[in-house]
Design a protein around this motif. Structure first.
Motif, PDB file in Angstrom:
ATOM      1  N   ASP A  92      -4.296   7.514  -4.341  1.00  0.00           N
ATOM      2  CA  ASP A  92      -4.062   9.222  -4.613  1.00  0.00           C
ATOM      3  C   ASP A  92      -4.868  10.484  -3.751  1.00  0.00           C
ATOM      4  N   LEU A  93      -4.046  11.172  -3.403  1.00  0.00           N
ATOM      5  CA  LEU A  93      -4.506  11.735  -2.728  1.00  0.00           C
ATOM      6  C   LEU A  93      -4.865  13.078  -3.622  1.00  0.00           C
ATOM      7  N   ASP A  94      -5.869  13.416  -3.425  1.00  0.00           N
ATOM      8  CA  ASP A  94      -6.670  15.295  -3.979  1.00  0.00           C
ATOM      9  C   ASP A  94      -5.397  16.822  -3.651  1.00  0.00           C
TER      10      ASP A  94
ATOM     11  N   LYS B 274       1.144  -1.248   0.397  1.00  0.00           N
ATOM     12  CA  LYS B 274       0.403   0.001  -0.297  1.00  0.00           C
ATOM     13  C   LYS B 274       0.804   1.518  -0.119  1.00  0.00           C
ATOM     14  N   VAL B 275       0.617   2.343  -1.114  1.00  0.00           N
ATOM     15  CA  VAL B 275       1.277   3.106  -1.209  1.00  0.00           C
ATOM     16  C   VAL B 275       0.439   4.829  -1.251  1.00  0.00           C
ATOM     17  N   SER B 276       0.890   6.225  -0.575  1.00  0.00           N
ATOM     18  CA  SER B 276      -0.130   7.182  -0.921  1.00  0.00           C
ATOM     19  C   SER B 276       0.611   8.201  -1.623  1.00  0.00           C
ATOM     20  N   ILE B 277       0.321   8.742  -3.040  1.00  0.00           N
ATOM     21  CA  ILE B 277       1.149   9.700  -2.828  1.00  0.00           C
ATOM     22  C   ILE B 277      -0.246  11.014  -3.579  1.00  0.00           C
ATOM     23  N   GLN B 278       0.400  11.999  -3.938  1.00  0.00           N
ATOM     24  CA  GLN B 278       0.080  13.048  -4.696  1.00  0.00           C
ATOM     25  C   GLN B 278      -0.319  12.967  -6.034  1.00  0.00           C
ATOM     26  N   GLU B 279      -1.432  13.388  -6.127  1.00  0.00           N
ATOM     27  CA  GLU B 279      -1.861  13.873  -7.683  1.00  0.00           C
ATOM     28  C   GLU B 279      -0.716  14.875  -8.767  1.00  0.00           C
ATOM     29  N   ASP B 280      -0.206  15.813  -7.925  1.00  0.00           N
ATOM     30  CA  ASP B 280       0.397  16.332  -9.081  1.00  0.00           C
ATOM     31  C   ASP B 280       2.128  15.795  -9.334  1.00  0.00           C
TER      32      ASP B 280
ATOM     33  N   ASP C  25     -17.102  22.168  -7.129  1.00  0.00           N
ATOM     34  CA  ASP C  25     -15.711  22.461  -7.304  1.00  0.00           C
ATOM     35  C   ASP C  25     -15.461  20.597  -7.148  1.00  0.00           C
ATOM     36  N   LEU C  26     -14.543  20.278  -8.526  1.00  0.00           N
ATOM     37  CA  LEU C  26     -14.233  18.890  -8.411  1.00  0.00           C
ATOM     38  C   LEU C  26     -12.950  18.353  -7.756  1.00  0.00           C
ATOM     39  N   ASP C  27     -12.949  18.932  -6.950  1.00  0.00           N
ATOM     40  CA  ASP C  27     -11.216  18.775  -5.226  1.00  0.00           C
ATOM     41  C   ASP C  27     -12.429  18.051  -4.582  1.00  0.00           C
ATOM     42  N   SER C  28     -11.869  17.456  -3.516  1.00  0.00           N
ATOM     43  CA  SER C  28     -12.624  17.157  -2.233  1.00  0.00           C
ATOM     44  C   SER C  28     -12.200  18.158  -1.486  1.00  0.00           C
ATOM     45  N   GLY C  29     -13.056  17.398   0.532  1.00  0.00           N
ATOM     46  CA  GLY C  29     -12.677  18.315   1.959  1.00  0.00           C
ATOM     47  C   GLY C  29     -12.492  19.283   1.793  1.00  0.00           C
ATOM     48  N   ASP C  30     -11.571  20.251   2.246  1.00  0.00           N
ATOM     49  CA  ASP C  30     -11.694  21.658   2.361  1.00  0.00           C
ATOM     50  C   ASP C  30     -11.336  22.690   0.465  1.00  0.00           C
ATOM     51  N   ASN C  31     -10.526  21.929  -0.032  1.00  0.00           N
ATOM     52  CA  ASN C  31     -10.581  21.623  -1.436  1.00  0.00           C
ATOM     53  C   ASN C  31     -11.517  22.103  -2.005  1.00  0.00           C
ATOM     54  N   GLY C  32     -12.267  21.409  -1.795  1.00  0.00           N
ATOM     55  CA  GLY C  32     -13.775  21.450  -2.402  1.00  0.00           C
ATOM     56  C   GLY C  32     -14.440  22.307  -2.132  1.00  0.00           C
ATOM     57  N   GLU C  33     -14.784  22.695  -0.679  1.00  0.00           N
ATOM     58  CA  GLU C  33     -15.517  23.581   0.058  1.00  0.00           C
ATOM     59  C   GLU C  33     -16.197  24.992  -0.367  1.00  0.00           C
ATOM     60  N   VAL C  34     -16.644  25.503  -1.064  1.00  0.00           N
ATOM     61  CA  VAL C  34     -16.259  27.247  -1.279  1.00  0.00           C
ATOM     62  C   VAL C  34     -17.228  28.073  -0.986  1.00  0.00           C
ATOM     63  N   ASP C  35     -16.194  28.868  -0.784  1.00  0.00           N
ATOM     64  CA  ASP C  35     -17.947  30.805  -0.295  1.00  0.00           C
ATOM     65  C   ASP C  35     -17.989  31.231  -1.604  1.00  0.00           C
ATOM     66  N   CYS C  36     -18.738  32.426  -1.409  1.00  0.00           N
ATOM     67  CA  CYS C  36     -19.511  32.862  -2.691  1.00  0.00           C
ATOM     68  C   CYS C  36     -19.724  34.219  -2.447  1.00  0.00           C
ATOM     69  N   GLU C  37     -19.065  35.563  -3.150  1.00  0.00           N
ATOM     70  CA  GLU C  37     -19.429  36.706  -2.566  1.00  0.00           C
ATOM     71  C   GLU C  37     -20.106  37.634  -3.929  1.00  0.00           C
ATOM     72  N   ILE C  38     -20.057  38.779  -3.620  1.00  0.00           N
ATOM     73  CA  ILE C  38     -20.046  39.687  -4.893  1.00  0.00           C
ATOM     74  C   ILE C  38     -19.608  40.742  -4.587  1.00  0.00           C
ATOM     75  N   ILE C  39     -18.990  40.845  -5.664  1.00  0.00           N
ATOM     76  CA  ILE C  39     -17.857  42.270  -4.916  1.00  0.00           C
ATOM     77  C   ILE C  39     -18.314  43.678  -5.558  1.00  0.00           C
ATOM     78  N   GLU C  40     -19.327  43.763  -5.706  1.00  0.00           N
ATOM     79  CA  GLU C  40     -20.098  45.245  -6.522  1.00  0.00           C
ATOM     80  C   GLU C  40     -21.081  45.959  -5.517  1.00  0.00           C
ATOM     81  N   ILE C  41     -20.873  46.516  -5.403  1.00  0.00           N
ATOM     82  CA  ILE C  41     -22.231  47.397  -4.010  1.00  0.00           C
ATOM     83  C   ILE C  41     -22.746  47.910  -5.446  1.00  0.00           C
ATOM     84  N   VAL C  42     -24.080  46.575  -5.194  1.00  0.00           N
ATOM     85  CA  VAL C  42     -25.202  46.323  -6.018  1.00  0.00           C
ATOM     86  C   VAL C  42     -26.180  45.975  -5.416  1.00  0.00           C
ATOM     87  N   PRO C  43     -27.237  46.410  -5.416  1.00  0.00           N
ATOM     88  CA  PRO C  43     -28.403  45.926  -4.875  1.00  0.00           C
ATOM     89  C   PRO C  43     -28.793  44.351  -5.140  1.00  0.00           C
TER      90      PRO C  43
END
Length: 803
Positions: A336-338, A246-252, A372-390
């Motif tokens: 394979d580690l994400d 058994k062996v674990s490696i990163q995908e990159d 997000d195709l990644d997993s774990g924290d890499n796949g957790e996503v936050d969204c926001e609006i950058i402009e000041i709009v109504p």
């Protein structure tokens, strides 16, 4: 098979009941179905399970939102049933995983809600066990002792549980029996066990049939032919240090990097102990082995391609060690580690554009999915609006965000919005992605037409041309389209006058005002008009403004003389002036008015015909006629003056009046003067007749004189003086010259005596006035007010005769 499907239906029913209980708590539904169900098969009724009214499904816009499930499933909005859209192969969908699920979201728009639906795919025995090689050979040394074990190729069955391989069976023979061994991971592999000693000289090849069977219903099996070749010598097998690596490696991880080294030993010596490593070609390894290579001498396993965690998370390699005859096998399990190598994806599933500007806060604009195709924290996503709009971005369900209106809109202030949504994952370092939503604000008729001023004032000169444009008034409407198209109308509050349309008209599109008639300032000083601007919106909006029109006066009226009145047919006025009047005494006053206004009605008074020297003056602005000096007995007793009344307009207009001023102490003296003046007016009408008669008489006298002169030459010059003395005899008695002046009307009156002399020299005048008696005042022969005989030639002739 029918009995198995009934069992599956029973499982589905139990699962639906269980999912209904869960739905009441967590708003999730669970179904369980068997793979390979026919297309258009009914899984369940989503509407019933979600508690939705089937009659309102169409208006609620029920739909499935999923990346993978839309390929296999669809919902009917007419009856609420969930159907199979395409063949579901559990093995292709989930591989060898113990559990297989399809998860999707059921989205309802009216009212907006999202439900999680999870479908468990049950395995059926639809795959038979299969050997990678349907025919293979193994070698065994003839010296092998009974009980010698030969590892055989394992069969593969993509099904799971009882539907996978459960047992192996060997065809009947005299030398070998079949044994099954279990690895540490629970997988089984067959071994060929020598039961009796071999004799290569009797039989060097043994053909056996190996059968692999599952426990499905019905049972499926697969076979392979084994050719057992009996050889001499090498009687020891290579032995791996571990059955499983058994062996674990990163995908990159870079290509050609050693990830693990397998090692096998052989107790034999020499050539029989030389081991060669290679991958066992099984159906499960076909895709995996291409990503790795093994060194046949050292057993080093290296990467041969770029790994991708999102494509394959685990690799299982089967490595064999062969010493020339004997073969041993081991497994290499690679995890394979994400890493955070995928940016979040932003998908706009629903967008309402344009949005009416009168939309209420809270109105949903768009439904946004972030993945997000990644997993774990890499796949957790936050969204926001950058402009000041109504607008606000709120998490709706898992990876879904709802874009909603946060405050009221005003298209006239901003008609378009570019809303930039940024999605950032929790990886280290974090990756982000952005997507811009172009949102258009639709116009509603919320602005009435507006005038720049609250009141407009226009100045129009009188005597204008009918039909000419006189003013332009415009309103603006910040709305669009028909909401901004304006119609202009006019009205007036003055009901006593004629209707507004008889005076004015307006272009309903341009707001240009036209005069329907020519205006007269003396009749109409101005108008007050109500201008209405109304748009084409629904409902339409309107506004009003007051237009005040002032008619500007022009100098189109001549001054009218009120006193002295000219109603007596144009005859002159008569005024009496006391003889004893002091200088600047008021004699009379000319009164005049002008129907115009302003400068056009400012009047000034002037003398245009007055005797010289002038005895009177007139006030330029008052019209008052006053004496300029004291009268004397010798002064003229009658004066005629012409007064011009002139206005102050551009291209001024004027009127005249003639006044006869009589100097007398009382009315008794004025009456005969007035009568004589009337008689003199009759004499003046005969002036031309008198002049003609005088010319004829003078001509006759001239002829007679010439004839006498000729006769005198004949008789001699001694008779000349007596002849001329007779001619100079006075015909009329002497008359006071002042009395003559009283009767003068501008012509020479009778009786009056003239002494005439005929010039003998042609260079001299034809006539000469001869000096009369000294008591006769020649200066009073001609009235100072009369003209016609008082010319310069006559004045020059009088002193000449006195010499």
């Amino acid at each position: 098979m029918i009995q198995g499907y009934t069992k599956i239906r029973w499982q589905v029913t139990i699962s639906i009941l269980f999912s209904w209980l869960c739905h009441s708590v967590s708003a999730q539904i669970h179904y369980s179905i068997a793979e390979e169900m026919r297309k258009d098969s009914v899984i369940g009724n989503i509407a019933d399970d979600l508690g939705l009214d089937i009659k309102q499904l169409s208006s609620s816009k029920l739909r499935i939102v999923s990346r993978a499930s839309e390929k296999y499933l669809y919902a009917n909005v007419d009856n609420g049933n969930l159907y199979i859209k395409d063949r579901i192969d559990r093995e292709a969908l989930c591989g060898a995983e113990a559990s297989c699920h399809l998860t999707f979201d059921a989205v309802v728009e009216n009212p907006f809600n999202i439900f999680k639906i999870k479908i468990e795919i049950q395995d059926i025995n639809d795959n038979s066990p299969r050997f990678f090689h349907e025919m293979f050979s193994i070698e065994i040394i003839e010296a092998a002792l009974p009980g010698t074990r030969l590892a055989l190729q394992s069969a593969e069955d993509p099904d799971i549980g009882l539907n996978s391989i459960q047992s192996y069976k060997l065809s009947d023979n005299q030398y070998f029996i079949l044994s099954e061994r279990v690895r540490l991971d629970g997988s089984k592999f067959p071994e060929l066990v020598l039961e009796r000693s071999l004799d290569r000289e009797k039989e060097n090849v043994h053909i056996l049939t190996l059968t692999a069977m599952d426990a499905g219903n019905p049972v499926r099996s697969g076979t392979a032919l084994i050719s057992v070749i009996v050889i001499d010598a090498n009687d020891n097998f290579p032995i791996f240090g571990n059955e499983i690596y058994k062996v674990s490696i990163q995908e990159d991880i870079p290509i050609n990097t050693t990830i693990v080294t397998v090692n096998a030993t052989d107790k034999d010596e020499g050539i029989n102990a030389q081991i060669t490593y290679s991958f066992s070609k099984t159906s499960d390894n076909i895709h995996h082995t291409g990503m790795f290579i093994v060194n046949p001498i050292t057993g080093d396993i290296k990467t041969n391609g770029n790994l991708d965690f999102e494509v394959t998370r685990n690799y299982e390699l089967s490595v064999q060690a062969k010493d020339g005859i004997f073969v041993s096998h081991c497994k290499v399990l690679i995890e394979d580690l994400d890493i955070n190598d995928n940016v979040p994806e932003i998908v706009i599933n629903l967008l309402l554009s344009p949005i009416p500007e009168d939309s209420k806060p809270g109105t949903m604009i768009a439904l946004i999915e972030v993945h997000d195709l990644d997993s774990g924290d890499n796949g957790e996503v936050d969204c926001e609006i950058i402009e000041i709009v109504p607008f606000d971005l709120k998490l709706s369900s898992d990876n879904y965000y709802k874009l909603a209106l946060s405050m009221s809109l005003d298209r006239e202030k901003q008609a378009y919005y570019n809303i930039t949504i940024v999605a950032t994952d929790h990886g280290s370092p974090p990756l982000s992605n952005r997507r811009t939503i172009e949102l258009e604000v639709a116009d509603v008729n919320d602005n009435p037409p507006m005038f720049i001023k609250s009141e407009y004032i226009a100045y129009i000169p009188e005597n204008n041309l009918p039909g000419a444009s006189i003013y332009s008034i415009r309103a603006t409407d910040p709305d669009l389209g028909d909401n901004a198209k304006i119609i202009y109308t006019i009205s007036t509050k003055d009901t006593e006058k004629l209707s507004t349309s008889s005076y004015f008209s307006i272009n309903i599109e341009t707001g240009v005002l036209y005069a329907q008639r020519s205006f007269d300032y003396e009749q109409d000083k101005g108008f007050q008009i109500q201008v209405n601007a109304k748009d084409h919106g629904s409902p339409s909006l309107e506004s009003n403004v007051t237009l005040i029109i002032h008619i500007v006066d022009q100098n189109d009226n001549i001054p009218k003389i009120l006193y002295p009145s000219a109603e007596n047919g144009g005859s002159d006025g008569y005024e009496m002036v006391p003889l004893m009047s002091e200088p600047r005494s008021l004699v009379t006053k000319v009164v005049a008015v002008d129907a115009d206004s302003g400068h056009n009605s400012w009047l000034s008074y002037h003398f245009i015909h007055v005797s010289e020297p002038s005895y009177f003056i007139i006030g330029e602005h008052t019209g008052e006629i006053r004496t300029s000096r004291t009268f004397q007995e010798k002064d003229t007793l009658k004066h005629k003056v012409v007064v011009m009344v002139k206005d102050n307009g551009d291209h001024s207009l004027s009127s005249t009046v003639t006044l006869n001023l009589f100097v007398a102490n009382n009315i008794q003296q004025a009456v005969p003067k007035l009568n004589n003046h009337i008689e003199n007016e009759d004499l003046q009408s005969n002036l031309h007749l008198y002049l003609v008669t005088a010319v004829v008489l003078i001509s006759l006298l001239f002829i007679v004189t010439v004839m006498i002169g000729i006769i005198s030459k004949c008789k001699g010059s001694k008779h000349l003086s007596t002849t001329f003395g007779a001619v100079g005899t006075n015909i009329y008695p002497q008359v006071d010259s002042r009395m003559l002046s009283m009767y003068s009307d501008g012509s020479l009156p009778f009786p009056y005596s003239y002494n005439v002399c005929v010039a003998l020299d042609s260079a001299e005048n034809d006539f000469s006035y001869i000096k009369k008696q000294q008591n006769v005042h020649v200066d009073n022969l001609i009235d100072a007010d009369d003209s016609g005989l008082g010319d310069e030639n006559l004045k020059e002739a009088l002193p000449a005769t006195e010499q």
